[in-house]
Design a protein around this motif. Structure first.
Motif, short mmCIF file in Angstrom:
data_model
loop_
_atom_site.label_atom_id
_atom_site.label_comp_id
_atom_site.label_asym_id
_atom_site.label_seq_id
_atom_site.Cartn_x
_atom_site.Cartn_y
_atom_site.Cartn_z
N GLU A 207 -2.71 5.75 -0.70
CA GLU A 207 -3.71 4.70 -0.46
C GLU A 207 -3.92 4.47 1.03
O GLU A 207 -5.05 4.29 1.49
CB GLU A 207 -3.28 3.41 -1.14
CG GLU A 207 -3.36 3.42 -2.65
CD GLU A 207 -2.87 2.13 -3.26
OE1 GLU A 207 -3.49 1.66 -4.23
OE2 GLU A 207 -1.86 1.57 -2.76
N ILE B 164 0.85 -1.20 0.00
CA ILE B 164 0.00 0.00 0.00
C ILE B 164 0.88 1.24 0.00
O ILE B 164 1.73 1.41 0.87
CB ILE B 164 -0.93 0.01 1.23
CG1 ILE B 164 -1.77 -1.28 1.29
CG2 ILE B 164 -1.84 1.23 1.21
CD1 ILE B 164 -2.63 -1.39 2.53
N SER C 269 -5.89 7.16 2.47
CA SER C 269 -7.28 7.01 2.07
C SER C 269 -8.01 5.98 2.91
O SER C 269 -9.20 6.14 3.23
CB SER C 269 -7.34 6.62 0.58
OG SER C 269 -8.66 6.41 0.17
N GLU C 270 -7.31 4.90 3.27
CA GLU C 270 -7.93 3.86 4.10
C GLU C 270 -8.41 4.45 5.44
O GLU C 270 -9.50 4.12 5.93
CB GLU C 270 -6.95 2.72 4.36
CG GLU C 270 -6.58 1.90 3.13
CD GLU C 270 -7.70 0.97 2.69
OE1 GLU C 270 -8.81 1.03 3.24
OE2 GLU C 270 -7.46 0.16 1.77
#
Length: 520
Positions: free
Chosen positions: A125, A121, A128-129
């Motif tokens: 990303e 990741i 964003s999680e």
């Protein structure tokens, strides 16, 4: 060490090593498979999650490499089966999983959980999680980890804390020492911690009191195994509902002579308020009589503030023995100063051999001399005073508060009450108690003086049980602060607010039959 009595499992606090041995005993001697126990834990934690946060989604489940990570994978599987959106990140590579943790990962995947490897990741990303999630499940580092977390855990823990999201910690917040309550590096700030098999001592003192949030205990039907394992608790958790029946029952024909005479020796020039706070707290904590020995210039103010206290102005230690002779218990130290006046007063108190509570400057004066250990003594140091008494620094005390209190008790005898979040009480009974809970409003000058007065009053009423008196004092002090802050908040809380709340606390322990005796 304390012995585990029938019915006391929920109050027993264990070291991380003891819990692991209990875990092993349940698996090997009671025939419960490790993976089955892991499933019990995951289901229990998930139930707590949905009760506290119904319908919250998506969940972000962060899993490590050990059994703690296995709990997380199974929680993710439970969430998927209940129709919740779940994002699961393997903070430790799944290729390193073994044993029950690997079984848990495989079951999660087979149940439809998408597990992403952290190593795969990228930064946007990962950000964003966290942005998409509504709740984080921390299942990264369990009781088998010691020392400061390493990368990549350090970064992920910091992200958890920066996110502002609610966090459910599985067994304990990652980065916390389950035994000592210390955190050597980054530690997850949990909203709720669901802990299993046995309560871990570190969840209730030191950093544990600050980072665990609401602690929920799930025994997982292992109570019999805990007792049969032979593991002794590291400490016992004490809270007001479980100890208020320790207070002596007052008969209807009670009189002041039955509840002790507390002498407060305190208040050098410029510190008169400290002695008065201690004396007033003693009057509000059931002492039959309270006297205050202080500097003459403080007498008028003391009488105006609290006329029920017998106030004596002393200029020299030679005037103290007459007052000591009449006392049941002596509280010495608040605002005592470290000059000649304070030194004389402390010397007289120690030489009298009277049961005593030593606080504040009495403890600072002891740093240059270690008197013969006294069994009839309660010491109430804060971490700074404890460090001076142990000739170390505060971080060493806070790194293992139970060990620090125990060492002080072995040096000075009697009972040691180490103040702070998760107050530690160590006694010559070789027992350790932790007063569960904390209150940030108590972080202001004079709160310790109130505690010393409460301690003196309870000791005077329970002179044969100094350890119980100290435990009760710590618990009552905290309970009164919580009741006061419920009305006034934390930032504006002052010591007299706590004193004013003491009758409300004690009233909860009084038989209803004692509150009125009118004719029908």
């Amino acid at each position: 060490m304390p012995q585990l009595a029938e019915g006391s499992l929920s109050d027993a606090l264990f070291s991380a090593d003891s819990v692991r041995r209990i875990d092993q005993y349940v698996i090997e001697q009671q025939g419960v498979e490790g993976f089955e126990l892991m499933q019990f834990a995951a289901r229990a934690a998930f139930r707590r999650l949905v009760v506290r946060w119904p319908n919250v989604e998506p969940l972000l489940v962060l899993c490590g490499a050990g059994n703690n990570g296995g709990d997380g994978y199974l929680m993710a599987a439970n969430a998927v089966r209940h129709g919740l959106a779940v994002r699961c990140i393997a903070v430790a590579p799944t290729g390193k999983l073994s044993g029950d943790a690997r079984k848990a990962w495989k079951k999660a995947v087979s149940d439809g959980v998408e597990v992403r490897e952290l190593a795969d990741i990228n930064e946007p990303e990962l950000a964003s999680e966290f942005e998409k999630a509504e709740l984080v499940v921390d299942a990264m580092l369990g009781t088998g980890v010691s020392g400061a977390p390493r990368e990549p855990f350090t970064d992920v823990i910091a992200r958890c804390n920066r996110s502002g999201l609610p966090v459910l910690a599985v067994d304990l917040p990652s980065g916390l020492n389950a035994t000592s309550g210390a955190a050597e590096g980054e530690v997850v700030q949990a909203t709720m911690t669901v802990t299993f098999i046995g309560r871990k001592a570190g969840l209730y003192t030191g950093q544990g009191a600050a980072v665990c949030g609401d602690v929920v205990f799930e025994a997982l039907n292992a109570g019999t195994g805990v007792r049969e394992s032979g593991e002794s608790p590291a400490a016992m958790l004490r809270r007001w509902p479980s100890v208020h029946d320790w207070l002596p029952v007052r008969p209807a024909n009670a009189h002041k002579g039955r509840f002790g005479h507390v002498l407060v020796v305190a208040g050098d020039r410029g510190f008169g308020g400290a002695g008065l706070l201690a004396a007033e707290a003693a009057t509000r904590s059931g002492a039959g009589l309270v006297s205050l020995a202080t500097r003459p210039e403080h007498v008028t103010a003391a009488l105006a503030r609290c006329p029920s206290v017998m106030v004596h102005g002393l200029t020299h230690g030679s005037e103290l023995p007459a007052l000591l002779n009449a006392a049941t218990v002596v509280v010495c130290g608040p605002g005592l100063g470290q000059g000649a006046w304070g030194q004389q007063m402390l010397q007289q108190v120690i030489e009298s051999g009277k049961p005593r509570v030593l606080d504040a400057d009495a403890l600072n004066l002891l740093c240059s001399r270690v008197p013969k250990p006294a069994g009839n003594q309660i010491m109430t140091p804060h971490p700074g005073e404890a460090a001076r008494l142990l000739n170390c620094v505060v971080p060493e005390v806070e790194a293992d508060r139970v060990a620090a209190a125990t060492k002080l008790q072995s040096l000075y005898g009697g009972v040691v009450l180490l103040k702070g979040a998760g107050t530690i009480i160590a006694s010559d009974l070789k027992a350790v108690d932790i007063a569960g809970g904390s209150n940030p409003g108590m972080a202001t000058g004079g709160m310790g003086d109130v505690l010393s007065g409460i301690t003196g009053a309870l000791y005077a009423q329970m002179v044969e049980s100094p350890a119980r008196a100290a435990v009760l004092a710590a618990v009552v002090h905290l309970e009164a602060a919580c009741k006061a802050s419920a009305n006034k908040g934390y930032m504006g809380l002052i010591p007299t607010d706590v004193i004013d709340a003491l009758p409300q606390v004690f009233r909860e322990a009084e038989p209803a039959s004692h509150r009125s005796k009118g004719e029908e």
